[in-house]
Write a protein that holds these residues in place. Structure first.
Motif, mmCIF file in Angstrom:
data_model
loop_
_atom_site.group_PDB
_atom_site.id
_atom_site.type_symbol
_atom_site.label_atom_id
_atom_site.label_comp_id
_atom_site.label_asym_id
_atom_site.label_seq_id
_atom_site.Cartn_x
_atom_site.Cartn_y
_atom_site.Cartn_z
ATOM 1 N N VAL A 110 0.849 -1.195 0.000
ATOM 2 C CA VAL A 110 0.000 0.000 0.000
ATOM 3 C C VAL A 110 0.881 1.240 0.000
ATOM 4 N N TYR A 111 0.477 2.210 -0.797
ATOM 5 C CA TYR A 111 1.195 3.486 -0.758
ATOM 6 C C TYR A 111 0.501 4.361 0.273
ATOM 7 N N LEU A 112 1.247 4.711 1.272
ATOM 8 C CA LEU A 112 0.698 5.520 2.356
ATOM 9 C C LEU A 112 1.134 6.968 2.136
ATOM 10 N N ALA A 113 0.168 7.816 1.803
ATOM 11 C CA ALA A 113 0.479 9.244 1.602
ATOM 12 C C ALA A 113 0.320 9.963 2.937
ATOM 13 N N ALA A 114 1.265 10.840 3.216
ATOM 14 C CA ALA A 114 1.220 11.583 4.486
ATOM 15 C C ALA A 114 1.128 13.070 4.189
ATOM 16 N N PHE A 115 0.210 13.741 4.850
ATOM 17 C CA PHE A 115 -0.009 15.174 4.638
ATOM 18 C C PHE A 115 0.221 15.900 5.957
ATOM 19 N N TYR A 116 0.645 17.130 5.831
ATOM 20 C CA TYR A 116 0.784 17.926 7.047
ATOM 21 C C TYR A 116 -0.224 19.063 7.015
ATOM 22 N N ASP A 117 -1.134 19.020 7.964
ATOM 23 C CA ASP A 117 -2.163 20.053 8.060
ATOM 24 C C ASP A 117 -1.580 21.232 8.840
ATOM 25 N N CYS A 118 -1.259 22.286 8.109
ATOM 26 C CA CYS A 118 -0.587 23.442 8.742
ATOM 27 C C CYS A 118 -1.500 24.144 9.738
ATOM 28 N N ASN A 119 -2.808 24.055 9.569
ATOM 29 C CA ASN A 119 -3.716 24.714 10.512
ATOM 30 C C ASN A 119 -3.785 23.952 11.832
ATOM 31 N N ARG A 120 -3.945 22.642 11.732
ATOM 32 C CA ARG A 120 -4.029 21.841 12.960
ATOM 33 C C ARG A 120 -2.653 21.457 13.483
ATOM 34 N N LYS A 121 -1.626 21.731 12.668
ATOM 35 C CA LYS A 121 -0.251 21.333 12.982
ATOM 36 C C LYS A 121 -0.198 19.842 13.302
ATOM 37 N N GLN A 122 -0.732 19.077 12.399
ATOM 38 C CA GLN A 122 -0.912 17.650 12.644
ATOM 39 C C GLN A 122 -0.772 16.889 11.326
ATOM 40 N N LEU A 130 -1.770 4.660 -5.369
ATOM 41 C CA LEU A 130 -0.814 4.060 -6.287
ATOM 42 C C LEU A 130 -1.025 2.583 -6.600
ATOM 43 N N VAL A 131 -1.241 1.761 -5.614
ATOM 44 C CA VAL A 131 -1.067 0.329 -5.839
ATOM 45 C C VAL A 131 -2.326 -0.356 -6.374
ATOM 46 N N ALA A 132 -3.388 -0.333 -5.603
ATOM 47 C CA ALA A 132 -4.590 -1.078 -5.999
ATOM 48 C C ALA A 132 -5.502 -0.166 -6.805
ATOM 49 N N VAL A 133 -5.497 -0.329 -8.122
ATOM 50 C CA VAL A 133 -6.229 0.576 -9.011
ATOM 51 C C VAL A 133 -7.721 0.572 -8.689
ATOM 52 N N ALA A 134 -8.288 -0.595 -8.593
ATOM 53 C CA ALA A 134 -9.710 -0.694 -8.223
ATOM 54 C C ALA A 134 -9.793 -1.720 -7.097
ATOM 55 N N PRO A 135 -9.498 -1.299 -5.896
ATOM 56 C CA PRO A 135 -9.339 -2.269 -4.811
ATOM 57 C C PRO A 135 -10.619 -3.019 -4.490
ATOM 58 N N THR A 136 -10.464 -4.296 -4.273
ATOM 59 C CA THR A 136 -11.597 -5.092 -3.787
ATOM 60 C C THR A 136 -11.645 -4.934 -2.270
ATOM 61 N N LEU A 137 -12.689 -5.456 -1.687
ATOM 62 C CA LEU A 137 -12.779 -5.413 -0.220
ATOM 63 C C LEU A 137 -11.588 -6.155 0.385
ATOM 64 N N GLU A 138 -11.220 -7.265 -0.243
ATOM 65 C CA GLU A 138 -10.105 -8.056 0.262
ATOM 66 C C GLU A 138 -8.806 -7.236 0.228
ATOM 67 N N ASN A 139 -8.592 -6.500 -0.892
ATOM 68 C CA ASN A 139 -7.418 -5.614 -0.967
ATOM 69 C C ASN A 139 -7.393 -4.649 0.206
ATOM 70 N N ARG A 140 -8.543 -4.033 0.402
ATOM 71 C CA ARG A 140 -8.633 -2.997 1.435
ATOM 72 C C ARG A 140 -8.327 -3.568 2.822
ATOM 73 N N ILE A 141 -8.878 -4.733 3.096
ATOM 74 C CA ILE A 141 -8.662 -5.345 4.407
ATOM 75 C C ILE A 141 -7.161 -5.608 4.602
ATOM 76 N N LYS A 142 -6.549 -6.162 3.562
ATOM 77 C CA LYS A 142 -5.124 -6.470 3.677
ATOM 78 C C LYS A 142 -4.296 -5.195 3.815
ATOM 79 N N GLN A 143 -4.685 -4.159 3.073
ATOM 80 C CA GLN A 143 -3.952 -2.893 3.197
ATOM 81 C C GLN A 143 -4.076 -2.325 4.610
ATOM 82 N N LEU A 144 -5.274 -2.421 5.160
ATOM 83 C CA LEU A 144 -5.448 -1.902 6.525
ATOM 84 C C LEU A 144 -4.652 -2.726 7.536
ATOM 85 N N GLU A 145 -4.508 -4.004 7.244
ATOM 86 C CA GLU A 145 -3.691 -4.839 8.139
ATOM 87 C C GLU A 145 -2.227 -4.395 8.099
ATOM 88 N N THR A 146 -1.802 -3.863 6.958
ATOM 89 C CA THR A 146 -0.431 -3.346 6.859
ATOM 90 C C THR A 146 -0.307 -1.982 7.534
#
Lengths: 291, 303
Positions: A110-122, A130-146
């Motif tokens: 899974v490509y994990l994108a990280a953003f910095y919210d300058c207002n919340r400073k968080q 990037l990775v799963a073009v049209a993710p299935t539920l199974e893809n999503r579950i596995k990605q969340l496990e990662t």
């Protein structure tokens, strides 16, 4: 120097120095960032693979093609000469393809994108542009496990995720609403452990604004303050990241989390500070997976 | 060429009030916007819905309905149908959605278009007024088509091309959004912009200008450095699907440099579709936008 991404920075504070290999290194901004990261004691002397040696490339290995560069970087990791691969200036498809052929990217990648919210400073995160073009539920579950254990490591607390969809009610014609509802229910039953709470389906306005959620009658205590946005597919996720970065001027970095090896892709243009933060994120991810 | 929403407001201010059917204004935020728009001379509202609920919402904001026409209809679909019938017959010049799910409104529009034997692909046009950009940017479709086919995308583009001349964009630049990650695992079949369904065969037809194959990043970045030039944003951005369109359209909830308005433009006139999450100020903005569109329609018809 870097005030961005404080959560990531904190996790890097006690890391032992690692070694990076930069595939097809021609980018001077990246060199500057590596110099800073090295001074901070997070890395040792990097290995540079590329067409020509630039100043400050102390460990340089010649490579004439982008493909050969990626292969050499790959081999550096296999020989345990390097811990983290950083994409230089070769084309992304080529770079990842070389690792795909190595069998690195499985369903848990899974490509994990990280953003910095300058207002919340968080810092907040999104998957997966990037990775799963049209993710299935199974893809999503596995990605969340990662992703979940890694984010728990970053935040050191429970993670609150918004599963996004075009509307906030379940409609079988909109698969994203169904997936989001299932993920939310799975989190209620602790199927991702006790440290991930998924709310969904949520329309983007309800996810980003508590007032909007209230107006639509959606009960969501974390609206406007989620740690992770689970987007429906790569298109929506990619453009979510792109628009935040270029039009919202939101600092945006990322790391490709894969089962065997994490990759830092070239998501240029990045400022030197953002590059430093991105390399740090990669190092934190590497150390976490090694544990 | 109209470059900002403040210019649209100036057009609306100069126009005669627009008779507007309001679909189910059953919420005080919508009612507040309607009241304000009427007081400022933008619209002459016709409220359609359940009278008791409408009166209750009006009561909350001290809106005296004595001189406002109310058409009592209970069923939600019939409320939307009534409004669209009035738009089709010319009894009103604009329709605004109130606090009901948009699907009722879309169904009513499609039914009316079928009656009129028009192409029944409706789409939502979302405009962004972006700080630092010298023109308005239209995103479409942001509301109705889940995974548009080639012919549906063509219809979506045509719908967008109907509205742009009203804003003075006679030959807008069009770009179909393509992510540079979508072809990641398909390295032999690059899905470049010029090969995307809608504009692959179209040369410059005179109604729009096709942007060369580029992902958004490459459009925005100046050559040789990393300066982002928002003036390079195309006038029209075709969205790949509803997931993306919906997500992008409402990023103004996070990006404060964006002001958003949306409408579903039809041959009968504009149907404005404020989000149910919008507050009175945002709803008012959409009403003003719709009034300006009607003003331009009137002017072009007179010409």
């Amino acid at each position: 120097m870097i005030n961005l991404y404080p959560e990531i920075r904190r996790r890097a504070e006690r890391l032992k120095p690692q070694r990076c290999v930069v595939s097809y290194a021609t980018d001077e901004a990246l060199l500057k960032a590596l110099t800073i990261v090295k001074k901070k004691g997070l890395i040792t002397e990097p290995i540079f693979i590329g067409p020509r040696k630039l100043p400050d490339m102390h460990d340089f290995r010649q490579s004439t093609s982008m493909y050969a560069s990626a292969q050499m970087a790959h081999e550096c990791c296999i020989r345990q000469e390097a811990d983290l691969i950083i994409q230089g200036h070769e084309k992304r498809q080529q770079f990842i393809a070389s690792h795909l052929e190595g069998g690195f990217l499985d369903q848990k990648s899974v490509y994990l994108a990280a953003f910095y919210d300058c207002n919340r400073k968080q810092t907040f995160f999104a998957i997966d542009p990037l990775v799963a073009v049209a993710p299935t539920l199974e893809n999503r579950i596995k990605q969340l496990e990662t992703v979940t254990p890694f984010l728990k490591h970053i935040f050191r607390r429970k993670i609150y995720a918004a599963a996004l969809a075009p509307i906030e009610t379940v409609n079988p014609k909109l698969p994203a609403t169904v997936t989001a509802a299932i993920l939310a229910q799975m989190s209620v039953r602790h199927q991702f452990g006790k440290f991930l709470q998924v709310t969904g389906p949520l329309d983007i306005d309800c996810a980003l604004s508590k007032v909007a959620a209230q107006r639509k009658g959606v009960e969501s205590k974390k609206s406007g303050n989620f740690d992770l946005y689970i987007l429906p597919d790569t298109n929506s996720s990619y453009f979510f990241s792109t628009f935040l970065k270029y039009i919202g001027k939101v600092p945006t970095i990322g790391v490709l989390l894969a089962a065997d090896r994490h990759l830092l892709l070239n998501s240029a243009p990045l400022t030197v500070s953002e590059r430093v933060a991105e390399i740090t994120l990669g190092l934190v991810a590497y150390n976490f997976s090694r544990k | 060429m109209i470059s900002s929403l403040s210019e649209m407001e100036a057009l609306a201010k100069a126009a005669e009030p627009v008779i507007t059917a309001i679909i189910a204004p059953e919420d005080h935020e919508f009612m507040l916007a309607v009241k304000d728009a009427r007081q400022r001379g933008f619209i002459e509202p016709v409220l359609i819905g359940r009278r008791t609920v409408i009166e209750k919402a009006a009561g909350k904001i001290n809106y005296d309905l004595d001189t406002t026409r109310i058409i009592e209809v209970a069923n939600r679909q019939e409320i939307a149908n009534t409004a669209m019938n009035m738009l089709s017959s010319g009894e009103v010049e604009m329709v605004s959605k109130g606090q009901i799910p948009t699907s009722y409104v879309y169904r009513a529009i499609i039914a009316q278009m079928k009656t009129r034997q028009e192409e029944a692909v409706i789409s939502v046009q979302t405009f962004w007024d972006i700080k630092g950009c010298d023109h308005l940017v239209l995103f479409t479709d942001t509301g109705t088509n889940i995974a548009p086919s080639e012919s549906e995308k063509r219809a979506i583009l045509n719908n967008a091309l109907q509205i742009m001349p009203l804003l003075g964009y006679t030959c807008p630049e069009v770009m179909e959004l393509v992510s540079d990650s979508a072809n990641l695992k398909d390295k032999h079949k690059r899905f470049k912009l010029e090969k995307t369904p809608i504009i692959k065969d179209s040369t410059n037809s005179g109604t729009y200008k096709r942007l060369e194959a580029q992902v958004l990043k490459k459009v925005l970045l100046e050559d040789h450095d990393n300066f982002v030039n928002l003036n390079k944003l195309p006038h029209i951005m075709l969205m790949p699907d509803l997931n993306t369109g919906n997500m992008i359209a409402k990023l103004d909830f996070f990006i404060k440099d964006i002001v958003r308005v949306s409408c579903c433009y039809t041959s009968m006139g504009p149907v404005i579709v404020p989000s149910r999450s919008d507050l009175a100020e945002a709803i008012m903005r959409e009403i003003i936008f719709g009034v300006a569109l009607v003003a331009e329609r009137r002017r072009l018809n007179n010409d």
